[in-house]
Design a protein around this motif. Structure first.
Motif, PDB file in Angstrom:
ATOM      1  N   VAL A 176      -2.830  -6.537   1.223  1.00 50.33           N
ATOM      2  CA  VAL A 176      -3.732  -6.664   2.184  1.00 50.33           C
ATOM      3  C   VAL A 176      -3.243  -6.684   3.625  1.00 50.33           C
ATOM      4  N   SER A 177      -2.325  -7.746   3.629  1.00 53.12           N
ATOM      5  CA  SER A 177      -1.368  -7.949   4.657  1.00 53.12           C
ATOM      6  C   SER A 177      -0.776  -6.674   5.262  1.00 53.12           C
ATOM      7  N   PHE A 178      -0.188  -6.111   4.499  1.00 51.90           N
ATOM      8  CA  PHE A 178       0.442  -4.880   4.842  1.00 51.90           C
ATOM      9  C   PHE A 178      -0.277  -3.770   5.379  1.00 51.90           C
ATOM     10  N   THR A 179      -1.387  -3.564   4.677  1.00 61.37           N
ATOM     11  CA  THR A 179      -2.428  -2.482   4.922  1.00 61.37           C
ATOM     12  C   THR A 179      -3.086  -2.955   6.264  1.00 61.37           C
ATOM     13  N   ILE A 180      -3.548  -3.966   6.564  1.00 59.57           N
ATOM     14  CA  ILE A 180      -4.113  -4.261   7.982  1.00 59.57           C
ATOM     15  C   ILE A 180      -3.170  -4.284   8.991  1.00 59.57           C
ATOM     16  N   THR A 181      -1.882  -4.849   8.711  1.00 58.98           N
ATOM     17  CA  THR A 181      -0.856  -4.634   9.914  1.00 58.98           C
ATOM     18  C   THR A 181      -0.604  -3.180  10.246  1.00 58.98           C
ATOM     19  N   ALA A 182      -0.291  -2.337   9.213  1.00 59.43           N
ATOM     20  CA  ALA A 182      -0.049  -0.755   9.513  1.00 59.43           C
ATOM     21  C   ALA A 182      -1.293  -0.296  10.274  1.00 59.43           C
ATOM     22  N   LEU A 183      -2.336  -0.525  10.002  1.00 56.15           N
ATOM     23  CA  LEU A 183      -3.672  -0.005  10.480  1.00 56.15           C
ATOM     24  C   LEU A 183      -3.705  -0.521  12.096  1.00 56.15           C
ATOM     25  N   LEU A 184      -3.292  -1.729  12.245  1.00 57.52           N
ATOM     26  CA  LEU A 184      -3.357  -2.264  13.563  1.00 57.52           C
ATOM     27  C   LEU A 184      -2.188  -1.698  14.453  1.00 57.52           C
ATOM     28  N   LEU A 185      -0.962  -1.627  13.792  1.00 54.77           N
ATOM     29  CA  LEU A 185       0.000  -1.017  14.579  1.00 54.77           C
ATOM     30  C   LEU A 185      -0.233   0.487  14.852  1.00 54.77           C
ATOM     31  N   LEU A 186      -1.014   1.201  14.181  1.00 56.17           N
ATOM     32  CA  LEU A 186      -1.308   2.710  14.524  1.00 56.17           C
ATOM     33  C   LEU A 186      -2.379   2.450  15.603  1.00 56.17           C
ATOM     34  N   LEU A 187      -3.150   1.601  15.654  1.00 61.33           N
ATOM     35  CA  LEU A 187      -3.954   1.356  16.924  1.00 61.33           C
ATOM     36  C   LEU A 187      -3.358   1.176  18.066  1.00 61.33           C
ATOM     37  N   ALA A 188      -2.477   0.085  18.053  1.00 60.97           N
ATOM     38  CA  ALA A 188      -1.454  -0.254  19.091  1.00 60.97           C
ATOM     39  C   ALA A 188      -0.761   0.840  19.599  1.00 60.97           C
ATOM     40  N   GLY A 237      -9.809  -5.092   0.275  1.00 63.29           N
ATOM     41  CA  GLY A 237      -9.021  -6.304   0.134  1.00 63.29           C
ATOM     42  C   GLY A 237      -9.831  -7.661  -0.414  1.00 63.29           C
ATOM     43  N   VAL A 238     -11.091  -7.701   0.127  1.00 61.54           N
ATOM     44  CA  VAL A 238     -11.861  -9.024  -0.543  1.00 61.54           C
ATOM     45  C   VAL A 238     -12.216  -8.724  -1.962  1.00 61.54           C
ATOM     46  N   ASP A 239     -12.588  -7.455  -2.330  1.00 64.36           N
ATOM     47  CA  ASP A 239     -12.997  -7.149  -3.563  1.00 64.36           C
ATOM     48  C   ASP A 239     -11.776  -7.313  -4.604  1.00 64.36           C
ATOM     49  N   LEU A 240     -10.651  -7.065  -4.210  1.00 62.83           N
ATOM     50  CA  LEU A 240      -9.376  -6.985  -4.728  1.00 62.83           C
ATOM     51  C   LEU A 240      -9.051  -8.506  -5.209  1.00 62.83           C
ATOM     52  N   LEU A 241      -9.032  -9.250  -4.359  1.00 61.96           N
ATOM     53  CA  LEU A 241      -8.949 -10.677  -4.465  1.00 61.96           C
ATOM     54  C   LEU A 241      -9.570 -11.466  -5.334  1.00 61.96           C
ATOM     55  N   ARG A 242     -11.091 -11.044  -5.228  1.00 64.75           N
ATOM     56  CA  ARG A 242     -12.128 -11.555  -5.911  1.00 64.75           C
ATOM     57  C   ARG A 242     -11.988 -11.202  -7.398  1.00 64.75           C
ATOM     58  N   ARG A 243     -11.805 -10.210  -7.659  1.00 69.94           N
ATOM     59  CA  ARG A 243     -11.586  -9.660  -9.001  1.00 69.94           C
ATOM     60  C   ARG A 243     -10.215 -10.246  -9.903  1.00 69.94           C
ATOM     61  N   CYS A 244      -9.383 -10.384  -8.928  1.00 65.12           N
ATOM     62  CA  CYS A 244      -8.104 -11.149  -9.473  1.00 65.12           C
ATOM     63  C   CYS A 244      -8.565 -12.546  -9.933  1.00 65.12           C
ATOM     64  N   ILE A 245      -9.442 -13.129  -9.287  1.00 67.85           N
ATOM     65  CA  ILE A 245      -9.867 -14.451  -9.684  1.00 67.85           C
ATOM     66  C   ILE A 245     -10.479 -14.174 -10.937  1.00 67.85           C
ATOM     67  N   ALA A 246     -11.555 -13.275 -11.112  1.00 66.31           N
ATOM     68  CA  ALA A 246     -12.235 -13.231 -12.378  1.00 66.31           C
ATOM     69  C   ALA A 246     -11.313 -12.884 -13.496  1.00 66.31           C
ATOM     70  N   LEU A 247     -10.235 -12.347 -13.235  1.00 66.34           N
ATOM     71  CA  LEU A 247      -9.158 -11.884 -14.423  1.00 66.34           C
ATOM     72  C   LEU A 247      -8.831 -13.266 -14.908  1.00 66.34           C
ATOM     73  N   ARG A 248      -8.562 -14.327 -14.342  1.00 68.61           N
ATOM     74  CA  ARG A 248      -7.991 -15.358 -14.853  1.00 68.61           C
ATOM     75  C   ARG A 248      -8.783 -16.595 -15.066  1.00 68.61           C
ATOM     76  N   LEU A 273      -5.302   2.271  -3.504  1.00 63.13           N
ATOM     77  CA  LEU A 273      -6.181   2.842  -2.379  1.00 63.13           C
ATOM     78  C   LEU A 273      -5.685   2.183  -1.239  1.00 63.13           C
ATOM     79  N   LEU A 274      -5.696   0.769  -1.254  1.00 62.70           N
ATOM     80  CA  LEU A 274      -5.103   0.234  -0.194  1.00 62.70           C
ATOM     81  C   LEU A 274      -3.609   0.336   0.174  1.00 62.70           C
ATOM     82  N   LEU A 275      -2.640   0.413  -0.814  1.00 63.74           N
ATOM     83  CA  LEU A 275      -1.279   0.862  -0.766  1.00 63.74           C
ATOM     84  C   LEU A 275      -1.447   2.324   0.056  1.00 63.74           C
ATOM     85  N   ALA A 276      -1.877   3.431  -0.348  1.00 63.35           N
ATOM     86  CA  ALA A 276      -1.965   4.450   0.098  1.00 63.35           C
ATOM     87  C   ALA A 276      -2.496   4.439   1.612  1.00 63.35           C
TER      88      ALA A 276
END
Length: 293
Positions: A176-188, A237-248, A273-276
């Protein structure tokens, strides 16, 4: 605080870039990697030196988690979410935490361009794309480090300190950090004034957070908002983290998140999709950044 130096011309006065042509691609690759390392090192030095600034950045998500979350927990029954409200809120707070340092990376790129520091960086015998990659890597690492601090509070909201769960959440935060950082760099790189960057973020980021499912279930959103949530990277990103919690954690059932016409995409597909999206945004930003100013 002195930033580590980027690769410089050699003692003979001939830039190392030209020397690298005769020494082979291995030398050129080492030079590019040294530049990425220098930029990451600079961000880590800044993180360690600006402790007050870091603490203030962490204060907002902590307040959301314990003040807002604690207050609403008494009003929202656990049966409506499957978990306590603070536990439900935790993935959204993690995304909020990693988002703030990523915004700083975008602002810094614009201010570096205005004060002339970026021009000095561009004199280094490395490609512009490498400089952008170094900024993205540094921003991703700093965002993840701050997210780990909040991750340590998981026990306070009812999550176990399970090694595999923590590993899954850490991997999710990095993505999630990588995706958000890349998007904001594109905006910058697409804007030339920090005022425009701030104004656009003010118009976009808060609605994206509220449409991410981090504060309340997406099922409670109006129909038109579901379409917007389906193209919201923060929602994935939120859904990914929430489902990681549900897995364990068996009793922490994940409420319905992202849906495509009633079908919920698998966890791995959401991650892909986030990585792409992050890779595409970084490549696009590198393309725009490589054009002479």
């Amino acid at each position: 605080m002195t930033a580590p130096a980027l690769p410089a011309p050699d003692a003979s006065g001939t830039p190392d870039a030209a020397a690298g042509t005769s020494r082979g691609p291995a030398t050129a690759l080492r030079r590019e990697l040294r530049a990425v390392h220098a930029l990451v090192h600079r961000d880590l030095l800044r993180l360690s030196a600006q402790r007050t600034h870091t603490a203030l950045m962490l204060l907002q998500p902590v307040l959301y988690l314990f003040v807002l979350g604690g207050g609403l927990a008494a009003l929202i029954p656990d049966s409506s979410l499957g978990v306590g409200y603070q536990t439900y809120l935790f993935p959204g707070v993690l995304v909020m935490t990693v988002q703030a340092p990523a915004i700083v990376v975008g602002i810094r790129l614009i201010t570096d361009r205005q004060n002339g520091y970026l021009r000095e960086l561009l004199m280094a015998p490395v490609s512009r794309s490498t400089l952008l990659l170094g900024s993205c890597a540094g921003g991703t690492i700093v965002s993840t480090v701050q997210g780990v601090v909040l991750l340590g509070l998981g026990g306070a909201v009812g999550l176990p300190y399970d090694p595999l769960l923590l590993t899954l959440l850490l991997a999710g935060m990095i993505l999630v950090s990588f995706t958000i950082t890349a998007l904001l760099l594109l905006l910058a790189v697409s804007l030339d004034r920090p005022e425009n960057f701030h104004m656009l973020l003010g118009l976009v980021m808060m609605p994206l957070l509220f449409l991410s499912g981090g504060f309340f279930p997406m099922a409670n959103l109006p129909g038109w908002a579901h379409t917007l949530a389906a193209v919201n990277p923060l929602a994935y990103g939120v859904d990914l983290l929430r489902r990681c919690i549900a897995l364990r954690v068996a009793d922490r059932a994940a409420t319905a998140g992202i849906e495509w016409s009633g079908w919920q995409p698998p966890l791995l597909l959401e991650g892909a999709l986030l990585l792409a999206l992050g890779v595409t945004a970084l490549l696009w930003a590198a393309h725009r950044f490589s054009r002479p100013e």
